[in-house]
Design a protein around this motif. Structure first.
Motif, PDB file in Angstrom:
ATOM      1  N   HIS A 195       0.803  -1.230   0.000  1.00 33.36           N
ATOM      2  CA  HIS A 195       0.000   0.000   0.000  1.00 33.36           C
ATOM      3  C   HIS A 195       0.846   1.295   0.000  1.00 33.36           C
ATOM      4  CE1 HIS A 195      -3.989   1.800   1.123  1.00 33.36           C
ATOM      5  NE2 HIS A 195      -3.199   2.758   1.573  1.00 33.36           N
ATOM      6  N   HIS A 242       1.720   4.452  -2.676  1.00 31.39           N
ATOM      7  CA  HIS A 242       1.607   5.900  -2.447  1.00 31.39           C
ATOM      8  C   HIS A 242       2.879   6.617  -2.913  1.00 31.39           C
ATOM      9  CE1 HIS A 242      -2.236   6.533  -0.499  1.00 31.39           C
ATOM     10  NE2 HIS A 242      -2.010   5.672   0.454  1.00 31.39           N
ATOM     11  N   ASP A 294      -0.746   8.111   6.555  1.00 32.17           N
ATOM     12  CA  ASP A 294      -1.916   7.492   5.984  1.00 32.17           C
ATOM     13  C   ASP A 294      -2.874   7.079   7.077  1.00 32.17           C
ATOM     14  OD1 ASP A 294      -3.230   6.517   3.831  1.00 32.17           O
ATOM     15  OD2 ASP A 294      -2.111   4.664   3.672  1.00 32.17           O
ATOM     16  N   LEU A 300      -4.764   3.684   7.102  1.00 36.15           N
ATOM     17  CA  LEU A 300      -4.304   2.318   7.304  1.00 36.15           C
ATOM     18  C   LEU A 300      -4.015   1.650   5.979  1.00 36.15           C
ATOM     19  CD1 LEU A 300      -6.944   1.021   9.872  1.00 36.15           C
ATOM     20  CD2 LEU A 300      -4.525   1.391  10.347  1.00 36.15           C
ATOM     21  N   ASP A 315      -5.905   7.666  -0.970  1.00 31.38           N
ATOM     22  CA  ASP A 315      -6.031   6.342  -1.581  1.00 31.38           C
ATOM     23  C   ASP A 315      -6.567   6.388  -3.007  1.00 31.38           C
ATOM     24  OD1 ASP A 315      -4.933   5.317   0.639  1.00 31.38           O
ATOM     25  OD2 ASP A 315      -6.583   3.981   1.164  1.00 31.38           O
TER      26      ASP A 315
HETATM   27 FE    FE Z   1      -3.501   4.830   1.932  1.00 28.79          FE
END
Ligand code: FE
Ligand code: ZN
Ligand code: ZN
Length: 764
Positions: A481, A485, A508, A510, A747
């Protein structure tokens, strides 16, 4: 000469008439024609005139065109005789990009307001420089039969305009006039329909406090009088949206200035063809307080369709304009759906019979010290590419995340992200996500060879990506994840493999980290191929899992217990939080933390913000939208930044990765609380403390890895105060910062990072 290259936008944007006029002005002969890769211009004339043509095409293209490359080569054979002309389209695979929808241009606006013009007051006026594009597109190539305008046969006058190379409407596919164009009407919940002056009637209803559903370019909105507290409260109640900020549409800049400050850069954004919602500093008390409770910024947009212009000319004040849906569902686009789903929310419906094919919600941008920040990339930007020039041949599909999820196609080295489609856990949003993806694959004739997904096995986007890989035989790539980013920011700035290695401060909510742990406050070093985690926030329990995301008090307890052990409750004796906790199941929560039952540790920056917000008294018990506590903490901090010092943060450097822990921060913060220091000052010191500690770690990593560029990404970095503090302190240490401008730090931007990693990393 070839002024496009793949990914450019030269079709359906008035490019051919533009070149036709230029070439005739310069006395050239030859022709211009569309082909699969863009447009081809064959031109003969003297050398200086040919050079001028090339220069002017590159320097001043039509407003909606996007030129990727102008290639030029000498022509064999004899010159074409006669005047320069527009030739027939040549067939071939379509690889030029599709233009996004564009706000009414000044020329059309002048005609809209000119009583002698035949399109005077026509709500569907448009030309090659403006109007609907992607939102009405069913299939390619972009011509009328492939759009929802196919249902309207042009009248003889419009047919003439459509063929006139000297006018603004040559091949304007959405061309319309009062004689042949779509119809507008106002409908009531009992089904009664008013076709006489529907705009004026809608304006009257807004003035009396009604909520009116209005069909926009990419979806329905709900509108109400933005100066009426009662109307705004009613809208919030009916839409079940208690706190989340609402956008306001104003008729012109003078009206915006009556309630907000506007800089020249912000003015340019508001007036741009994309006409996004721009977050502006609130000034003056003209708007209802319920529009953006607890926030010092307000989302504002100018009219983007002729219908909006007509409505705001008839209604004196600004209106709230928010996407029409029930809470987390997708925005309504279809007339029948609007009637059904908005019953009990809207009092009347201002609608028309031009169908919306592709849903595109309003985009949201903000002007920051470093430049603009994209907070939601949709209408006016989608489906143009965000990044490109990558030297990859493979077709990559990246599936995105779980909330505000977008997907992203990579074809011929360009990345095309979709608009965000909400929380995929909502069945309606997930259905819209799958439908949109299927439509894009059809539209772009796209077959993925590689499919990138988040590592989280429970994300519906991950599961759908797996299913697609199974059925298509595409190679599946799982991307961590926070790595995604980082990569999304590298990719939007066009950094190529080999030159992209950077430090990433990724803050962030999570995301699934390595080894099954939850991450969300990371300092990484790396690039597309891999990242190394050099530091992170202290993992703190998330008691109740998903409930901890909605209820900030849970994070406050978890953080205080982590900092002070069993004596934590004494620390808040006499503070408001102690009173709030009296009504909450504190004991069971502590047992959950102690026994590690449904209380996974997470290094989340978002939950740290929630904990601090709960202590200073911001929505301690429940937040109604994600990031609410953090957004209000940011607004509180802003006026106090100059006077605020930084809270101390402890950094454990004996471990690898290093760990930032917050016991000293909490001790200082609680002391301030007991001394009744204003919450804004506490918020400011917290922001400064976090920025200072992260900067220290970035400096260490820079020395250790010989890197001097720091990427700032992740949903928490939508916080302008934190992003700007980090930029300042990092720059002060001689490091360079890289922030998002065209892709969201949140996100929504994940898919671009996943796509870049999958496209630019050799098969693993
Ligand atoms: Fe995120
Ligand atoms: Zn126009
Ligand atoms: Zn007509």
């Amino acid at each position: 000469m070839r002024p496009s290259g793949s990914g450019g936008i030269v079709q359906g944007v008035g490019f051919r008439p533009h070149v036709w006029r230029l070439a005739n002005e310069l006395g050239l002969s030859g022709e211009i024609a569309n082909d699969g890769d863009g447009v081809i211009i064959t031109a003969w004339g003297d050398a200086a005139a040919l050079a001028t043509l090339c220069e002017r095409i590159a320097a001043a293209p039509p407003p909606l065109a996007l030129i990727v490359a102008v290639e030029r080569e000498p022509l064999p054979g004899l010159p074409m005789s006669g005047a320069f002309r527009i030739g027939p389209s040549r067939s071939g695979a379509v690889s030029t990009a599709i233009a996004p929808d564009a706000a009414v241009c000044p020329d059309c606006l002048a005609e809209l307001n000119d009583p002698t013009d035949r399109r005077y007051g026509h709500a569907f006026i448009c030309c090659t420089n403006c109007g609907p594009r992607f939102s009405v597109l069913e299939s390619l190539p972009y011509d009328r039969s492939g759009t929802s305008l196919a249902a309207f046969a042009p009248c003889p006058d419009c047919a003439r305009d459509y063929r006139d190379p000297a006018g603004r409407r040559l091949h304007a596919q959405a061309i319309a006039c009062p004689a042949c164009g779509p119809r507008l009407w106002l409908e009531d919940s009992d089904g009664s329909v008013r076709t006489a002056d529907p705009v004026r009637e809608a304006a009257l209803r807004l003035q009396r406090g009604d909520i009116v559903a209005i069909k926009g370019i990419g979806g329905f909105h709900l509108a109400c009088d933005a100066t009426s507290e009662a109307a705004v409260e009613r809208l919030r109640r009916r839409k079940a949206r208690p706190d989340k900020p609402l956008a306001v549409m104003a008729r012109d800049l003078a009206q915006i200035r009556s309630f907000a400050e506007v800089s020249p850069e912000e003015e340019a954004m508001l007036r741009s063809p994309a006409a996004p919602v721009v977050l502006l500093p609130r000034a003056g008390g003209r708007l209802a307080a319920a529009i953006a409770p607890g926030l010092d910024r307000i989302g504002v947009l100018l009219p983007n369709t002729p219908l909006h212009h007509l409505l705001l000319a008839a209604h004196a004040g600004p209106v709230v304009l928010t996407s029409a849906n029930r809470s987390s569902e997708p925005q309504v686009t279809d007339n029948a759906d609007a009637r059904q789903r908005l019953i009990g929310i809207a009092d009347s419906w201002l609608m028309h019979d031009r169908a919306i094919v592709n849903r595109v919600d309003d985009s949201v941008v903000r002007q920051d010290a470093h430049g603009s920040t994209m907070l939601r990339r949709a209408r006016g930007f989608v489906p143009a590419p965000v990044a490109g020039g990558f030297d990859v041949a493979s077709s990559v599909l990246a599936m995105g995340g779980e909330q505000k999820s977008s997907f992203c196609l990579v074809r011929q080295g360009m990345a095309y992200p979709s608009a965000p489609m909400g929380d995929l856990e909502d069945a309606g949003c997930f259905a819209a996500y799958r439908q949109t993806l299927a439509h894009w694959c059809e539209l772009f004739r796209f077959r993925p060879e590689v499919i990138a997904v988040d590592q989280h096995p429970d994300y519906l986007s991950t599961q759908w990506g797996q299913a697609l890989a199974d059925t298509t035989g595409a190679r599946l790539v799982r991307v961590q994840h926070h790595h995604a980013h980082l990569a999304s920011c590298l990719a939007e700035h066009g950094l190529t493999p080999g030159n992209e290695r950077s430090i990433g401060i990724i803050l962030d909510g999570l995301g699934l980290g390595q080894g099954g742990t939850l991450w969300g406050g990371e300092v990484l070093v790396g690039g597309y191929a891999e990242v190394h985690r050099v530091a992170h926030l202290l993992p703190v329990a998330l008691p109740g899992g998903a409930r901890a995301v909605r209820e900030p008090w849970r994070n406050a307890i978890a953080h205080l217990a982590a900092a002070f052990g069993e004596g934590w409750l004494d620390q808040i004796h006499g503070l408001p939080l102690a009173d709030h906790l009296a009504s909450r199941p504190v004991e069971p929560l502590l047992r959950m933390i102690a026994l590690k039952l449904n209380a996974p540790p997470a290094s989340s920056a978002g939950r740290l913000f929630d904990a601090v917000a709960a202590l200073v008294g911001i929505s301690p018990l429940e937040q109604s939208y994600e990031g609410q506590a953090a957004a209000r903490l940011e607004a509180l901090a802003r006026p106090h930044l100059d006077a605020a010092g930084a809270y101390p943060v402890a950094i454990e450097t004996a471990t690898d990765p290093h760990i930032l822990s917050f016991a000293p921060l909490w001790a200082a913060l609680l002391e301030d609380m007991h001394r009744a220091v204003p919450p804004g000052m506490i918020a400011a010191r917290f922001h400064r403390g976090l920025a200072a500690a992260l900067t220290k770690e970035a400096v260490r990593a820079a020395g250790r890895f010989g890197c001097e560029r720091v990427v700032l990404s992740g949903g928490v970095l939508q916080n302008a105060v934190l992003a700007e503090l980090l930029r300042e302190t990092l720059t002060g240490e001689g490091l360079r910062t890289l922030l998002h401008t065209r892709v969201s730090p949140g996100d929504e931007g994940l898919s671009v990072g996943q796509a870049a990693i999958a496209a630019l990393t050799p098969a693993r």
